[in-house]
Structure formats: structure tokens, C-alpha cells
Write a protein that holds these residues in place. Structure first.
Motif, PDB file in Angstrom:
ATOM      1  N   VAL A 105       1.435  -1.063  -0.010  1.00 20.95           N
ATOM      2  CA  VAL A 105       0.152   0.108   0.182  1.00 20.95           C
ATOM      3  C   VAL A 105       0.448   1.336  -0.343  1.00 20.95           C
ATOM      4  CG1 VAL A 105      -1.625   1.251   1.455  1.00 20.95           C
ATOM      5  CG2 VAL A 105      -1.807  -0.951   1.574  1.00 20.95           C
ATOM      6  N   VAL A 106       0.329   2.800  -0.819  1.00 22.72           N
ATOM      7  CA  VAL A 106       1.111   3.883  -0.815  1.00 22.72           C
ATOM      8  C   VAL A 106       0.195   4.327  -0.268  1.00 22.72           C
ATOM      9  CG1 VAL A 106       3.010   2.814  -2.548  1.00 22.72           C
ATOM     10  CG2 VAL A 106       0.313   4.062  -3.104  1.00 22.72           C
ATOM     11  N   LEU A 107       0.583   5.669   0.151  1.00 21.78           N
ATOM     12  CA  LEU A 107      -0.244   6.891   0.712  1.00 21.78           C
ATOM     13  C   LEU A 107      -0.667   7.833  -0.047  1.00 21.78           C
ATOM     14  CD1 LEU A 107      -0.968   7.960   4.033  1.00 21.78           C
ATOM     15  CD2 LEU A 107       0.967   9.497   4.105  1.00 21.78           C
ATOM     16  N   ASP A 108      -1.783   8.621  -0.355  1.00 22.84           N
ATOM     17  CA  ASP A 108      -1.919   9.595  -1.247  1.00 22.84           C
ATOM     18  C   ASP A 108      -2.814   9.686  -0.762  1.00 22.84           C
ATOM     19  OD1 ASP A 108      -2.606  10.778  -3.671  1.00 22.84           O
ATOM     20  OD2 ASP A 108      -4.186   9.284  -4.543  1.00 22.84           O
ATOM     21  N   GLU A 111      -5.892   8.692   1.696  1.00 29.44           N
ATOM     22  CA  GLU A 111      -5.877   7.558   1.886  1.00 29.44           C
ATOM     23  C   GLU A 111      -4.632   6.773   1.378  1.00 29.44           C
ATOM     24  OE1 GLU A 111     -10.395   7.937  -0.608  1.00 29.44           O
ATOM     25  OE2 GLU A 111      -8.861   8.790  -1.802  1.00 29.44           O
ATOM     26  N   VAL A 112      -4.698   5.126   2.036  1.00 35.37           N
ATOM     27  CA  VAL A 112      -3.598   4.720   0.982  1.00 35.37           C
ATOM     28  C   VAL A 112      -4.208   3.808   0.260  1.00 35.37           C
ATOM     29  CG1 VAL A 112      -2.967   4.029   3.297  1.00 35.37           C
ATOM     30  CG2 VAL A 112      -4.980   3.184   3.695  1.00 35.37           C
ATOM     31  N   VAL A 113      -3.731   3.754  -1.155  1.00 34.47           N
ATOM     32  CA  VAL A 113      -4.151   2.979  -1.976  1.00 34.47           C
ATOM     33  C   VAL A 113      -3.570   1.650  -1.498  1.00 34.47           C
ATOM     34  CG1 VAL A 113      -4.728   2.922  -4.663  1.00 34.47           C
ATOM     35  CG2 VAL A 113      -4.502   4.702  -3.266  1.00 34.47           C
ATOM     36  N   ILE A 114      -4.794   0.839  -2.188  1.00 33.26           N
ATOM     37  CA  ILE A 114      -3.448  -1.067  -2.408  1.00 33.26           C
ATOM     38  C   ILE A 114      -2.496  -0.502  -4.003  1.00 33.26           C
ATOM     39  CG2 ILE A 114      -3.957  -2.963  -2.230  1.00 33.26           C
ATOM     40  CD1 ILE A 114      -6.548  -2.726  -0.495  1.00 33.26           C
TER      41      ILE A 114
END
Length: 251
Positions: A105-108, A111-114
Motif C-alpha cells: 500500500v502507498v499513501l495518497d 487515503e492509502v491505495v492498494i
């Protein structure tokens, strides 16, 4: 920062309209899109009609919704971005070892995005699909990524923020949440128990590159009837830490 002369305002507004569609609002009319994108109703209507003409939206004449064509962006990213391609074999191996579900997961923003996810025979949590966006404050991965921020940047992220309550267990008090993130920073891992969704435990660790920068978070989710939080740390944490060490030279 971009120079004002280089900024295309019309493109920014069009993307804002496209981003106004989410799981809470799958169908929007011009009035709702204007409110969510922060533009006038007339501008929203033109952007909606243009996006529909280009095939990115479908419409019944009054309401608009996303068309499959928008998946071209995510598909191109997942096919070409290095991070998902590097991590995917490790996620598959972990899933084969444990029959649990693993994600990177990364941070955007909020939110986090899988960006990568293992296949699993067990479907535990709603919305844990590739490309899913989840609230950072209520997820184990989000807290790991927030803890990786310099403290000044994290304080700026927190300033004036209201943390949404998703379950009865979600930490929403700002002081308590800051203490939680500080504990994650010290322990270099995070366990979130039923804070994003009832019936789901999650354990996450940071994924760092050779320069020591956190580029993503790796997590596993499990139902509490199978694994209590302490047992999950005992049985699954060593696997996550070893995977993080193996991936570090590749990130």
C-alpha cells in the motif's frame, strides 16, 4: 510548484470532476458534481458531458457514472510501475505459505491505495481489492506510512483534521491518534484491530529502500476468530519482516 502560465485550469477542473466519483457517490448529477469538485454547476455540466463524450462516463441524461474506460489509467500504472511488479511475487509466496491475504500500500493524501495484492481463498474484508482506497487513519498501513513522515509533516497533516469514525473501535481523538502514530514510529509496526472494519485484524510493517526511505507498507489481514492480535504478531510478523528485508534491495 508549477508556474501559473504552465497550469491548465480546465484540465484540473476536469480531473476534479472525475475524482468526485467514489464508493460513497457512484452516480452524480451536475449539481452534486459541482459541490464535490468545488466548481460552478455550469462548469461541472460541461465537464461531465465532455467526459461522457470521450467515453470516461456513462449517463442516463441526468446522472453520470464511471465507465470502464477509466480503468485504462490504473491498468497502465499497474502494468508499467516498478513497485507493484517487484512486490507481487513476494505477496504471492506469503499467501501460499499462510493462506492469508497480503497487500502492499502507498499513501495518497488522506487515503492509502492498494498497489499490489495477493490472491487468497479467504475473503476477509470489504474493499481490499487492487486499487482500493482506504482511510489512512483507520488502517494499519496508513498508520505505518504516517509514522514514516517527518514529525513536522505529520503535524501539518493532522492540523484541523477530523478523523472519521468507521467502527466503535476507530481512534478519532487527535491526541490519542498522535500517540498511536508515535507508538507505531517507535515499534516500527502497527496492529489495527477492527478500526476500519468489524471482524478484521491487520498487521503492517514499512517497506524501505536502500536509502532508508519508506516507499510503501506491507500488511496482512486476518479474522479475529482465527488469529488474535498477539498470535498474529507471533506467527505472521516474522514473515512480514523477512519479506521487507528481502525486498529492500529491490525498492
Amino acid at each position: 510548484m508549477i508556474a501559473r502560465a504552465d497550469f491548465i485550469e480546465g484540465m484540473a477542473k476536469g480531473l476534479a470532476v472525475l475524482e468526485s466519483f467514489d464508493t460513497e457517490r457512484q452516480r452524480l448529477n451536475a449539481t452534486l458534481a459541482a459541490q464535490r469538485a468545488g466548481i460552478t454547476r455550469a462548469a461541472a455540466r460541461r465537464h461531465l458531458l465532455t467526459l461522457a463524450h470521450l467515453g470516461y462516463l456513462e449517463t442516463d441524461g441526468s446522472y453520470f457514472w464511471l465507465a470502464p474506460k477509466v480503468l485504462r489509467f490504473s491498468g497502465s500504472y499497474l502494468a508499467s510501475a516498478r513497485l507493484p511488479r517487484v512486490i507481487q511475487p513476494t505477496l504471492n509466496r506469503l499467501a501460499a505459505q499462510t493462506a492469508e491475504s497480503f497487500s502492499a500500500v502507498v499513501l495518497d493524501g488522506d487515503e492509502v491505495v492498494i498497489v499490489a495484492r495477493s490472491g487468497s481463498t479467504r475473503v476477509l474484508a470489504y474493499g481490499l481489492h487492487l486499487g482500493a482506497r482506504l482511510p489512512a487513519h483507520a488502517t494499519s498501513t496508513g498508520r505505518v506510512l504516517l509514522a514514516a513522515m517527518p514529525k513536522a509533516r505529520f503535524n501539518a497533516w493532522m492540523k484541523g483534521r477530523e478523523l472519521a469514525r468507521l467502527t466503535a473501535h476507530t481512534t478519532v481523538d487527535p491526541r490519542k491518534f498522535k500517540a498511536v502514530v508515535e507508538a507505531v514510529r517507535e515499534q516500527d509496526l502497527c496492529v489495527a484491530s477492527e478500526e476500519h472494519e468489524l471482524g478484521v485484524h491487520a498487521l503492517a510493517v514499512p517497506l524501505r529502500n536502500m536509502q532508508g526511505h519508506t516507499v510503501a507498507a506491507l500488511n496482512v489481514v486476518a479474522a479475529p476468530q482465527r488469529l488474535e492480535a498477539r498470535q498474529m504478531q507471533r506467527d505472521l510478523l516474522p514473515l512480514l519482516l523477512e519479506a521487507a528485508r528481502e525486498l529492500r534491495p529491490l525498492l
